[in-house]
Design an enzyme around this catalytic site. Structure first.
Site, mmCIF file in Angstrom:
data_model
loop_
_atom_site.group_PDB
_atom_site.id
_atom_site.type_symbol
_atom_site.label_atom_id
_atom_site.label_comp_id
_atom_site.label_asym_id
_atom_site.label_seq_id
_atom_site.Cartn_x
_atom_site.Cartn_y
_atom_site.Cartn_z
ATOM 1 N N SER A 1 0.836 -1.200 0.000
ATOM 2 C CA SER A 1 0.000 0.000 0.000
ATOM 3 C C SER A 1 0.878 1.260 0.000
ATOM 4 O O SER A 1 1.690 1.448 -0.898
ATOM 5 C CB SER A 1 -0.953 -0.036 1.196
ATOM 6 O OG SER A 1 -1.871 1.019 1.152
ATOM 7 N N HIS B 1 -8.314 1.126 -0.868
ATOM 8 C CA HIS B 1 -8.107 0.249 -2.022
ATOM 9 C C HIS B 1 -9.424 -0.300 -2.578
ATOM 10 O O HIS B 1 -9.500 -1.448 -3.004
ATOM 11 C CB HIS B 1 -7.123 -0.877 -1.684
ATOM 12 C CG HIS B 1 -5.803 -0.362 -1.216
ATOM 13 N ND1 HIS B 1 -4.947 0.325 -2.050
ATOM 14 C CD2 HIS B 1 -5.214 -0.385 0.011
ATOM 15 C CE1 HIS B 1 -3.883 0.685 -1.361
ATOM 16 N NE2 HIS B 1 -4.021 0.277 -0.109
#
Length: 395
Positions: free
Chosen positions: A92, A195
């Site tokens: 991430s 996400h």
């Protein structure tokens, strides 16, 4: 081969930065990146409570700054890293630290991007009550089917037995009421459904900023969260980081790529522990090192010496090199087979694996200096395919 990984949001804990800031050099460098970010990151890493550092706009700059400055402690002469590190990857927001470590962007650019990323994602999360739930165990296909049936997104796929579902609080509540068989659900203390499409507003903001960011092709292989591919074009690395805000993190495919590369050691930058923990479960036989405190630096350097080897990319001129995105069989395209000059964006072929076929393009184009593989050759992630000479001084 050594892979260095940078953790994502959630790895931070109260006071984790305290021992690092006892070193005046670390503290000075950290203060500089804090200034760039416009945040008192030293305070957040030493004195702030868990609830404060959970905030997206604080956690993300804090993690990236820590990873970047700790890397300078690990490699006092930064150029040494490119002779030892086979690949880098970040989970991430850790991708921003990985990109800066590979010299795609500067540390200052990384801090501006992560500052804006954190603020934009926090803003997107505030629009609708959303969250994330870890799903541990259960049959993989049943888990994914249940996540889809409830309208959720598998936002993090961290390998066998660990998938994170994300969506609205109502969707997560319904999911909790009817969980997949033999699976344990753990609600995560996060600000929103990262996400997923809920983060799309943040993508637009960061994409606008990214257009003004100068990039360089990485000096070591960068493994992308999107699909585990090795990405060798700096603009594409940045574009993927931006798009990843609203797309699932496929850490399972990143680990597959590491194994394809022949990894023997994985070193996680501070605040470490999460990714090495996953690696221990999913990458049997691969040694791990979680760098948590500065008193581990000598042992960490010994770990680097044991597993490090010169990167193929580092020892080959890379400014117009096209490399394989993954493991498989290379099939050269008819367009590229007989061409002396490849136009920008030209498809040079495909890499076919048991999982899929990946198109390979020469994003910049140029005159063909030499083909480094033949049609039908087996290639590995990051392996150079063709060397090009730029035409007309194109950048």
């Amino acid at each position: 081969m050594l892979v260095i990984v940078a953790p994502g949001q959630g790895a931070q804990t109260p006071g984790f930065l305290t021992p690092w800031l006892e070193d005046p050099t670390f503290a000075s460098r950290f203060d500089w990146l804090s200034t760039v970010a416009g945040l008192d990151l030293a305070h957040y890493g030493t004195e702030a409570d868990a609830e404060t550092i959970r905030r997206t706009e604080i956690a993300q700059p804090l993690l990236v700054a820590t990873g970047l400055i700790a890397a300078l402690d690990l490699f006092p002469h930064p150029s040494d890293a490119f002779q030892r590190v086979g690949a880098v990857a970040g989970h991430s927001v850790g991708e921003i630290a990985a990109a800066a470590g590979a010299r795609v962007i500067t540390a200052e650019q990384a801090m501006v991007l992560v500052r804006e990323r954190g603020k934009a994602m926090a803003g997107a999360a505030a629009q609708t009550p959303t969250g994330m739930t870890a799903v541990l165990g259960g049959d993989r296909e049943e888990v994914l089917e249940s996540i889809s049936r409830h309208g959720l997104t598998p936002a993090n796929d961290n390998g066998p037995g660990q998938i994170v579902a994300a969506g609205t609080m109502e969707q997560l509540a319904a999911f909790a009421d009817a969980p997949p068989a033999k699976a344990r659900l753990i609600p995560l203390s996060v600000a929103g459904a990262f996400h997923t499409t809920h983060m799309q507003p943040a993508v637009g903001h960061l994409a606008g900023l990214a257009r003004s960011v100068s990039t360089h092709d990485p000096r070591t292989a960068v493994i992308s969260n999107r699909d585990g591919q090795v990405v060798h074009d700096g603009r594409e690395v940045l574009a993927r980081i931006v798009g990843q805000i609203a797309a699932p993190v496929r850490w399972d495919l990143c680990m597959d790529a590491m194994l394809d590369l022949g990894v023997t050691g994985v070193l996680e930058m501070p605040p470490a522990g999460t990714l090495t923990g996953i690696a221990k479960r999913a990458m049997k036989g691969v040694e791990t090192f979680a760098l948590k405190t500065p008193d581990q630096l000598d042992d960490a350097r010994a770990f680097v010496d044991k597993h490090g080897e010169r990167s193929v990319i580092e020892t080959t001129p890379t400014w117009r090199m096209v490399v394989s995105p993954g493991k498989g069989t290379f099939h050269r395209s008819a367009e590229a087979a007989d061409a002396d000059v490849l136009p920008a964006g030209c498809v040079i072929g495909e890499v076919a694996s048991t999982r899929d076929r990946t198109t390979v393009t020469a994003l910049h184009g140029g005159q063909v200096v030499e083909w480094l593989v033949e049609d039908g050759d087996i290639v590995s992630p990051g392996q150079p395919l063709v060397r090009l000479h730029p035409q007309g001084g194109a950048a």
